[in-house]
Motif scaffolding. Structure first.
Motif, PDB file in Angstrom:
ATOM      1  N   GLY A  11      95.167  89.411  55.810  1.00  0.00           N
ATOM      2  CA  GLY A  11      94.733  89.914  57.106  1.00  0.00           C
ATOM      3  C   GLY A  11      95.737  90.884  57.694  1.00  0.00           C
ATOM      4  N   ARG A  12      97.032  90.588  57.533  1.00  0.00           N
ATOM      5  CA  ARG A  12      98.070  91.469  58.060  1.00  0.00           C
ATOM      6  C   ARG A  12      97.997  92.843  57.401  1.00  0.00           C
ATOM      7  NH1 ARG A  12     103.350  93.301  58.053  1.00  0.00           N
ATOM      8  NH2 ARG A  12     104.530  92.825  59.952  1.00  0.00           N
ATOM      9  N   ALA A  13      97.843  92.866  56.084  1.00  0.00           N
ATOM     10  CA  ALA A  13      97.771  94.138  55.359  1.00  0.00           C
ATOM     11  C   ALA A  13      96.505  94.908  55.724  1.00  0.00           C
ATOM     12  CB  ALA A  13      97.830  93.886  53.860  1.00  0.00           C
ATOM     13  N   ARG A  14      95.396  94.197  55.921  1.00  0.00           N
ATOM     14  CA  ARG A  14      94.158  94.865  56.301  1.00  0.00           C
ATOM     15  C   ARG A  14      94.282  95.522  57.669  1.00  0.00           C
ATOM     16  NH1 ARG A  14      89.806  90.249  55.419  1.00  0.00           N
ATOM     17  NH2 ARG A  14      88.447  91.740  56.513  1.00  0.00           N
ATOM     18  N   LEU A  15      94.918  94.834  58.594  1.00  0.00           N
ATOM     19  CA  LEU A  15      95.143  95.421  59.921  1.00  0.00           C
ATOM     20  C   LEU A  15      96.077  96.624  59.838  1.00  0.00           C
ATOM     21  CD1 LEU A  15      95.535  92.122  61.964  1.00  0.00           C
ATOM     22  CD2 LEU A  15      93.738  93.836  62.300  1.00  0.00           C
ATOM     23  N   ARG A  16      97.136  96.501  59.057  1.00  0.00           N
ATOM     24  CA  ARG A  16      98.077  97.616  58.892  1.00  0.00           C
ATOM     25  C   ARG A  16      97.392  98.827  58.293  1.00  0.00           C
ATOM     26  NH1 ARG A  16     101.256  96.426  54.069  1.00  0.00           N
ATOM     27  NH2 ARG A  16      99.392  97.408  53.195  1.00  0.00           N
ATOM     28  N   ASP A  17      96.601  98.625  57.254  1.00  0.00           N
ATOM     29  CA  ASP A  17      95.929  99.748  56.606  1.00  0.00           C
ATOM     30  C   ASP A  17      94.884 100.377  57.516  1.00  0.00           C
ATOM     31  OD1 ASP A  17      97.491  99.196  54.443  1.00  0.00           O
ATOM     32  OD2 ASP A  17      95.864  98.587  53.108  1.00  0.00           O
ATOM     33  N   ALA A  18      94.159  99.544  58.271  1.00  0.00           N
ATOM     34  CA  ALA A  18      93.181 100.067  59.219  1.00  0.00           C
ATOM     35  C   ALA A  18      93.878 100.890  60.300  1.00  0.00           C
ATOM     36  CB  ALA A  18      92.374  98.930  59.846  1.00  0.00           C
ATOM     37  N   ALA A  19      95.031 100.394  60.770  1.00  0.00           N
ATOM     38  CA  ALA A  19      95.789 101.123  61.781  1.00  0.00           C
ATOM     39  C   ALA A  19      96.281 102.452  61.230  1.00  0.00           C
ATOM     40  CB  ALA A  19      96.969 100.273  62.250  1.00  0.00           C
ATOM     41  N   LEU A  20      96.766 102.454  60.005  1.00  0.00           N
ATOM     42  CA  LEU A  20      97.224 103.696  59.379  1.00  0.00           C
ATOM     43  C   LEU A  20      96.111 104.738  59.371  1.00  0.00           C
ATOM     44  CD1 LEU A  20      99.184 105.426  57.700  1.00  0.00           C
ATOM     45  CD2 LEU A  20      98.431 104.175  55.669  1.00  0.00           C
ATOM     46  N   GLU A  21      94.918 104.339  58.968  1.00  0.00           N
ATOM     47  CA  GLU A  21      93.804 105.287  58.889  1.00  0.00           C
ATOM     48  C   GLU A  21      93.367 105.769  60.263  1.00  0.00           C
ATOM     49  OE1 GLU A  21      90.660 103.714  56.523  1.00  0.00           O
ATOM     50  OE2 GLU A  21      91.935 103.387  54.763  1.00  0.00           O
ATOM     51  N   LEU A  22      93.304 104.859  61.230  1.00  0.00           N
ATOM     52  CA  LEU A  22      92.873 105.259  62.567  1.00  0.00           C
ATOM     53  C   LEU A  22      93.940 106.075  63.288  1.00  0.00           C
ATOM     54  CD1 LEU A  22      90.992 102.066  63.799  1.00  0.00           C
ATOM     55  CD2 LEU A  22      90.012 104.257  63.094  1.00  0.00           C
ATOM     56  N   PHE A  23      95.207 105.699  63.136  1.00  0.00           N
ATOM     57  CA  PHE A  23      96.274 106.498  63.734  1.00  0.00           C
ATOM     58  C   PHE A  23      96.284 107.898  63.129  1.00  0.00           C
ATOM     59  CE2 PHE A  23      99.095 102.494  64.604  1.00  0.00           C
ATOM     60  CZ  PHE A  23      98.242 102.129  65.636  1.00  0.00           C
ATOM     61  N   ALA A  24      96.001 107.992  61.821  1.00  0.00           N
ATOM     62  CA  ALA A  24      95.955 109.299  61.160  1.00  0.00           C
ATOM     63  C   ALA A  24      94.818 110.152  61.689  1.00  0.00           C
ATOM     64  CB  ALA A  24      95.803 109.106  59.649  1.00  0.00           C
ATOM     65  N   GLU A  25      93.714 109.507  62.003  1.00  0.00           N
ATOM     66  CA  GLU A  25      92.528 110.239  62.467  1.00  0.00           C
ATOM     67  C   GLU A  25      92.594 110.579  63.954  1.00  0.00           C
ATOM     68  OE1 GLU A  25      87.714 109.455  63.012  1.00  0.00           O
ATOM     69  OE2 GLU A  25      88.919 108.097  61.768  1.00  0.00           O
ATOM     70  N   ARG A  26      93.026 109.606  64.775  1.00  0.00           N
ATOM     71  CA  ARG A  26      92.941 109.758  66.228  1.00  0.00           C
ATOM     72  C   ARG A  26      94.286 109.889  66.924  1.00  0.00           C
ATOM     73  NH1 ARG A  26      88.961 104.554  67.372  1.00  0.00           N
ATOM     74  NH2 ARG A  26      87.376 105.015  65.776  1.00  0.00           N
ATOM     75  N   GLY A  27      95.344 109.410  66.291  1.00  0.00           N
ATOM     76  CA  GLY A  27      96.630 109.305  66.955  1.00  0.00           C
ATOM     77  C   GLY A  27      96.823 107.915  67.533  1.00  0.00           C
ATOM     78  N   PHE A  28      98.061 107.578  67.828  1.00  0.00           N
ATOM     79  CA  PHE A  28      98.400 106.238  68.303  1.00  0.00           C
ATOM     80  C   PHE A  28      97.799 105.958  69.675  1.00  0.00           C
ATOM     81  CE2 PHE A  28     101.403 103.519  70.705  1.00  0.00           C
ATOM     82  CZ  PHE A  28     101.317 102.365  69.947  1.00  0.00           C
ATOM     83  N   ALA A  29      97.972 106.883  70.620  1.00  0.00           N
ATOM     84  CA  ALA A  29      97.539 106.647  71.998  1.00  0.00           C
ATOM     85  C   ALA A  29      96.034 106.454  72.102  1.00  0.00           C
ATOM     86  CB  ALA A  29      97.993 107.796  72.895  1.00  0.00           C
ATOM     87  N   ALA A  30      95.270 107.159  71.263  1.00  0.00           N
ATOM     88  CA  ALA A  30      93.813 107.124  71.353  1.00  0.00           C
ATOM     89  C   ALA A  30      93.186 105.986  70.553  1.00  0.00           C
ATOM     90  CB  ALA A  30      93.231 108.462  70.896  1.00  0.00           C
ATOM     91  N   THR A  31      94.003 105.163  69.938  1.00  0.00           N
ATOM     92  CA  THR A  31      93.499 104.071  69.102  1.00  0.00           C
ATOM     93  C   THR A  31      93.816 102.726  69.751  1.00  0.00           C
ATOM     94  OG1 THR A  31      93.857 105.371  67.096  1.00  0.00           O
ATOM     95  CG2 THR A  31      93.572 103.011  66.822  1.00  0.00           C
ATOM     96  N   SER A  32      92.807 101.930  69.982  1.00  0.00           N
ATOM     97  CA  SER A  32      93.017 100.602  70.580  1.00  0.00           C
ATOM     98  C   SER A  32      93.197  99.551  69.490  1.00  0.00           C
ATOM     99  CB  SER A  32      91.821 100.221  71.457  1.00  0.00           C
ATOM    100  OG  SER A  32      90.665 100.019  70.659  1.00  0.00           O
ATOM    101  N   THR A  33      93.834  98.448  69.851  1.00  0.00           N
ATOM    102  CA  THR A  33      93.973  97.358  68.888  1.00  0.00           C
ATOM    103  C   THR A  33      92.605  96.763  68.557  1.00  0.00           C
ATOM    104  OG1 THR A  33      94.404  95.817  70.722  1.00  0.00           O
ATOM    105  CG2 THR A  33      96.315  96.772  69.599  1.00  0.00           C
TER     106      THR A  33
END
Length: 204
Positions: A11-33
């Motif tokens: 689960g930790r790795a899945r969240l990390r990988d999902a965050a990587l993809e969303l941060f890459a697409e939208r940026g950190f500020a525009a991505t919610s947990t």
């Protein structure tokens, strides 16, 4: 890069990988947990459980990215020519993964302590590689403290400016052949200088 079956990840790795993809697409500020959890197919509460906060999640993604870069640099083959091997590794690393490029683009263009910290860690890596190059070529880096900044500008410049550079280049900026050409040009620039020559390097 070999595809990974996300169902096999923790689960930790899945969240990390999902965050990587969303941060890459939208940026950190525009991505919610909540968006990260939804992309990972997990409960938002798990973000807090595994990472403590959104900032903790970002730190985990940064560590993952830096580990990947470090792992690639470990494959550098000095026997094949350190400069050439470094060029091939950096071209492969950034050229093969648009998600990694997007993530670094968003993070490094932010005005935040986290982005400055990530750049600082990349800078330290560049200094370490320059030390290896200086040993290989038997000389001290000619520009002192600026050499590492200059190397990073060569490597990261096309990544950060890809969208505005692309209209001015006939082929995709990260096409393997274009990457090879740019890497070779960077190597010539680093070894010879923009207006230098082999004779200048040998003192002739």
């Amino acid at each position: 890069m070999t595809a990974v079956d996300k169902s096999d990840l923790t689960g930790r790795a899945r969240l990390r990988d999902a965050a990587l993809e969303l941060f890459a697409e939208r940026g950190f500020a525009a991505t919610s947990t909540r968006a990260v959890a939804a992309a990972a197919g997990l409960s938002p509460a798990l973000v807090t459980r595994h990472f403590g906060s959104k900032e903790g999640l970002r730190a985990a993604v940064d560590e993952y990215v830096l580990d990947r870069i470090g792992t690639e640099l470990e494959t550098v083959d000095a026997d094949a020519g350190l400069m050439e091997s470094l060029g091939k590794v950096s071209a492969r690393l950034f050229g093969a993964d648009p998600v990694l490029r997007g993530y670094l683009r968003h993070v490094l263009m932010e005005d935040s302590a986290a982005s400055a910290d990530l750049f600082g860690r990349l800078l330290n890596g560049a200094r370490a590689e320059l030390a290896r190059l200086s040993t290989e070529y038997g000389s001290r880096s000619p520009e002192g403290e600026w050499a590492a900044f200059q190397v990073l500008c060569l490597v990261l410049g096309p990544l950060l400016l890809e969208r505005v550079m692309q209209p001015h280049h006939s082929e995709p900026m990260f096409d393997p052949q274009v990457l090879a050409q740019r890497s070779a040009a960077n190597q010539r620039l680093l070894l010879q200088g923009l207006y230098g020559s082999p004779e200048d390097r040998s003192g002739g």
